[in-house]
Design an enzyme around this catalytic site. Structure first.
Site, short mmCIF file in Angstrom:
data_model
loop_
_atom_site.label_atom_id
_atom_site.label_comp_id
_atom_site.label_asym_id
_atom_site.label_seq_id
_atom_site.Cartn_x
_atom_site.Cartn_y
_atom_site.Cartn_z
CB SER B 135 49.54 33.31 37.25
OG SER B 135 48.50 34.23 37.62
CE1 TYR B 148 51.10 32.67 42.50
CE2 TYR B 148 49.81 34.44 41.16
CZ TYR B 148 50.18 33.03 41.58
OH TYR B 148 49.32 32.14 40.93
#
Lengths: 444, 244
Positions: B135, B148
Site C-alpha cells: 500500500s 496499518y
C-alpha cells in the site's frame, strides 16, 4: 441511505432508501422487516418501475455467474449479471443470448422482471420464454426454486411481474449457438405505414425484424420506414474483411454525451434533418444483404454513452404500446399522425411485430408495438393521455418497463391477467411488502 | 497450462486478479477464509472463462498451517499473488493491542511468511513469480492509519529484500501499491475520483506487471508516484504539523 433515484428517462425522480447487498445472504438480512421495497438492476427501466415506494434494493452486487453447460446452452447466473458480461464471456465461445433487448446494459433480473423482447419476438418469444428456472426470495427471506414444474404459478407471475412477486436472485437462461458475431442484414424501404406493417407481417420467418419509422414524416410519407431483417451469419458467409473478426469487430469507445444538452438542440428542424438523412442513407443501402456486427445491429445506442442526456435535464418518456394485429392498420396511421403533428422531438420510432406473450403481466401479445422517445415538456402528459385512450379502446396496452405516467384505468384496461396476479400477491403475502412507484401509481 | 494462486480470493481485488489471469488462459487456485464465498467466486471465474478454478482454505493468521496448505495444493503454482490485507480501525488500534496485533499480522506477518515459504519452493524448482499487494500507506506513517501503514511498510521492505535476494536466481517479485480502490473495504468513504482505481484495473495491472511487461514496483495509477514523492519529501518538522 436515502438517495434520489430516477429511471433511464430521468423522469420522475424520487427519494428512496437504497440498499446494496453484496450477496444473497446479505440481501436476505437487509430486506427483513422492510416494506414498500423493490429490486433494482442497472437502472435501465425508463420510468419508475425500479424505484421502491420506500426502499430500493440494488442487486448489482449479485453479479456472479454460476455454471454453463455448452451441450445445452443453459447458463445459470445471479440476477445482477448484465447482458454485456454474458455476451463478452460467451460470444467468443460461440453462444449468444436467445433474446436480447435494445441495450446490453441491463441485468438478467431486470430482463426477467420486464420480460423484455427483442427483434425476434414474433418467432422466439420473450426473454422469459428462455428461462428454465428462477431462484426467488420472498420479502421474509424464504428462497423458492421456481420453474415451469416447481412453484409454476409464481414462476409465470414473476416473468414480466416487475419485481412485485419477490427478489429474483438467480436464473438459468438459454444461450443459442452461433457461428459468428455477424448478422446478415437486409433493408427494405416502406413508403407508408401500411407498407411497413405489411412488410413486417410478411417477414414472420425472418429471425430478426424491426422497422425504424420516421416519426415526423406526414401526409403521403406518414409512417415511412426502413425495415431491417436479420439472420445470424454462418462462418461460411463471412467475407475476407470479416474473417479475422469472426465474433464481430472489436469494441470502440463511442462518443458520449458529456452534459445535458440545452433544450434548443432538439427541435423539429434538427430532428427532421436527422431523420431525413437517416432515411436516405438507409434507403441507399436497401437491396443486397450486408454483414453488420452484433453491436450496431442489436445495441445501436449503446455506442453513445449516456444518450439519455440528449433530452435535457427534464428527461424524457418513452411511449411504447402494442396494438392487436387486427387493429394496427386502422390505428397506427392515426397515432402516428398525431405524433407527427405535435412534432414531439422523437428521433426515430421503432415498430416491431410481437408474438404470443409469456408471463401473467408480460407486455407482448400478437400485434404491433411502436416505441418512441419524447422529451418531457409542458403538454406532453396531456397529449399522451389522449393517445392512451385510443390505445386502450383498441385493446392495446403500454409497456410497464418504459412507463412513467399511465393511469391506473389505462393499465387495468390493458392487462387482463391482473386479477390473477393480484390474487397471487395476496396469497404469498407480498402486498405492501413489495411496492414500487410504478405499482403504487397504477394500483398493481 | 500455467497456474496462479490468489490468496485473498474473495476480496474485490482478489477476484479481479483471478479473473485477469483466467481470462489470459491460466488455471486458478483461489484461497481464502470464507469457504462459501470462495466457491461463489470460483464458479463465477470458471463460468466466465472456461478455465479450471480450485478453492483452498487458508487463514492468514494461522501461520503454522502454511506448509500443510502449500503441500495440499494440486500443483505448485507458477505465480502466487497475495492480496490479503486488513484496514482495521486506527482509533481502536491505538488503545486495543489485540486489534493492533491483528492488523499488523494480517498485513505483514501472514503475507510475508506465506510468500517467503513459496519463495523457497520456487527457488528449489528454479522459477516463479511472487506478487505482494502492499500500500501507498506504507511509504510514510500518517496519523490517520499508521498501524496499518507500518505493517504495509514492513511488507514492502520484505518484498524489496526478497527481490534483492532471489532476482538472480530466476524469481520475479512484484510490489503493488494500488492507492485507493473502489471496493467493499472502502465502501462509504469519499474517494477522490482521479486517485481511485476500479478493482478490475488493479487486476489487469497486476497481471501486466507480473506476466507480460515485468515490473518490480507498480502504482496502479501513475499519479500516485507523484503524490507519494511529495509526501515523502516533506521534512518531518513540517509533516508532523499536517493533518494527513
Amino acid at each position: 441511505m436515502s438517495v434520489e433515484l430516477s429511471g433511464w428517462g430521468r423522469y420522475p425522480v424520487a427519494a428512496t432508501d437504497l440498499l446494496q447487498p453484496a450477496s444473497a445472504q446479505a440481501a436476505a438480512a437487509m430486506v427483513a422487516g422492510r416494506t414498500g421495497a423493490i429490486a433494482r438492476g442497472n437502472g435501465r427501466a425508463y420510468g419508475d418501475a425500479a424505484i421502491g415506494e420506500e426502499t430500493t434494493v440494488s442487486l448489482l452486487g449479485l453479479g456472479r455467474m454460476r455454471a454453463f453447460d455448452p451441450a445445452t446452452g443453459w447458463l445459470t447466473v445471479e440476477a445482477g449479471v448484465t447482458l454485456a458480461e454474458i455476451v463478452a464471456a460467451f460470444l467468443p465461445r460461440g453462444f449468444f443470448p436467445a433474446v436480447v433487448p435494445g441495450t446490453q446494459f441491463v441485468t438478467v433480473g431486470g430482463m426477467i422482471a420486464a420480460d423484455v423482447h427483442g427483434k425476434n419476438h414474433h418467432r422466439d418469444g420473450g426473454f422469459g420464454d428462455h428461462v428454465a428456472a428462477l431462484d426467488l426470495m420472498l420479502p421474509d427471506g424464504t428462497r423458492l426454486s421456481c420453474s415451469r414444474e416447481q412453484n409454476a404459478e409464481l414462476f409465470h407471475a414473476t416473468i414480466g411481474g416487475m419485481g412485485l412477486t419477490g427478489y429474483i436472485l438467480a436464473a438459468t437462461i438459454r444461450l443459442i449457438p452461433v457461428e459468428t458475431g455477424w448478422i446478415r442484414q437486409r433493408t427494405l424501404v416502406a413508403e407508408t405505414v401500411a407498407d411497413t406493417v405489411r412488410l413486417l407481417d410478411a417477414a414472420q420467418d425472418a429471425t430478426y425484424s424491426v422497422a425504424w419509422i420516421d416519426g415526423l414524416a406526414r401526409g403521403a410519407a406518414l409512417g415511412r420506414s426502413l425495415v431491417y431483417l436479420g439472420e445470424h451469419a454462418t462462418r461460411a458467409a463471412l467475407g475476407g474483411a470479416q474473417v479475422p473478426y469472426r465474433f464481430g469487430p472489436a469494441a470502440k469507445a463511442g462518443p458520449g454525451v458529456p452534459f445535458d444538452l440545452p433544450a434548443l438542440t432538439l427541435n423539429r428542424l434538427s430532428v427532421a434533418a436527422f431523420n431525413e438523412a437517416y432515411f436516405r442513407l438507409g434507403a441507399a443501402k436497401a437491396g443486397p444483404e450486408r454483414l453488420v456486427g452484433w453491436r450496431p445491429y442489436f445495441f445501436p445506442l449503446d455506442g453513445v454513452a449516456d444518450w439519455n442526456r440528449i433530452y435535457g435535464r427534464n428527461g424524457f418518456v418513452q411511449y411504447q404500446f402494442v396494438l392487436p394485429a387486427a387493429r394496427s392498420a386502422d390505428l397506427l396511421p392515426d397515432l402516428l399522425d398525431r405524433i407527427a403533428q405535435r412534432g414531439s422531438a422523437s428521433f426515430l420510432a421503432v415498430l416491431k411485430r410481437l408474438g404470443r406473450g409469456g408471463g401473467l403481466l408480460s407486455f407482448p401479445f400478437e400485434g404491433h408495438t411502436l416505441a418512441l422517445d419524447m422529451k418531457m415538456e409542458p403538454g406532453l402528459l396531456a397529449f399522451l393521455a389522449e393517445c392512451d385512450r385510443l390505445v386502450a379502446a383498441a385493446g392495446g396496452r403500454l409497456y410497464l418497463a418504459k412507463d412513467a405516467r399511465q393511469t391506473r384505468s389505462t393499465f387495468e384496461a390493458g392487462y387482463p391477467g391482473l386479477a390473477r396476479f393480484r390474487d397471487i400477491r395476496r396469497r404469498y403475502g407480498l402486498e405492501g411488502r413489495l411496492a414500487s412507484r410504478l405499482s403504487r401509481r397504477i394500483g398493481l | 497450462m500455467k497456474t496462479v494462486l490468489v490468496v485473498g480470493g474473495t476480496s474485490d481485488v482478489g477476484r479481479a486478479v483471478a479473473l485477469a489471469y483466467a481470462t489470459a488462459g491460466w488455471c486458478v487456485q483461489l484461497a481464502g477464509r470464507d469457504g462459501p464465498g470462495l466457491e461463489r467466486e470460483a464458479a463465477d471465474i470458471a463460468t466466465r472463462t472456461g478455465m479450471a478454478v480450485t478453492t483452498h482454505r487458508i487463514d492468514i493468521l494461522d501461520t503454522d498451517a502454511f506448509p500443510a496448505f502449500a503441500d495440499t495444493l494440486p500443483a505448485l503454482p507458477d505465480t502466487v499473488v497475495s492480496v490479503v490485507g486488513l484496514l482495521g480501525e486506527q482509533a481502536r488500534a491505538e488503545t486495543d493491542p489485540v486489534h493492533a496485533t491483528t492488523v499488523m499480522r494480517s498485513n505483514f506477518e501472514g503475507p510475508a511468511l506465506l510468500l517467503g515459504l513459496f519463495a523457497e519452493r520456487f527457488l528449489a524448482r528454479g522459477h516463479g513469480t511472487l506478487v505482494g499487494v502492499s500500500s501507498v500507506a506504507g511509504e510514510r506513517g500518517r496519523a490517520s492509519n499508521y498501524v496499518y501503514g507500518a505493517a504495509k511498510a514492513g511488507f514492502t521492505a520484505f518484498l524489496s529484500g526478497l527481490r534483492n535476494r532471489v532476482a538472480k536466481r530466476g524469481l520475479h517479485v512484484v510490489t503493488v501499491k494500488p492507492g485507493f480502490i473502489r471496493t467493499r473495504m472502502t465502501a462509504g468513504m469519499k474517494l477522490p475520483a482521479r486517485l481511485t482505481a476500479e478493482p478490475q484495473a488493479v487486476g489487469d495491472a497486476i497481471f501486466r506487471a507480473a506476466e507480460t511487461r515485468p515490473r518490480d514496483v507498480i502504482y496502479v495509477k501513475p499519479v500516485w508516484a507523484l503524490v507519494m514523492a511529495i509526501i515523502r519529501a516533506l521534512p518531518e518538522t513540517i509533516f508532523k504539523r499536517t493533518k494527513l
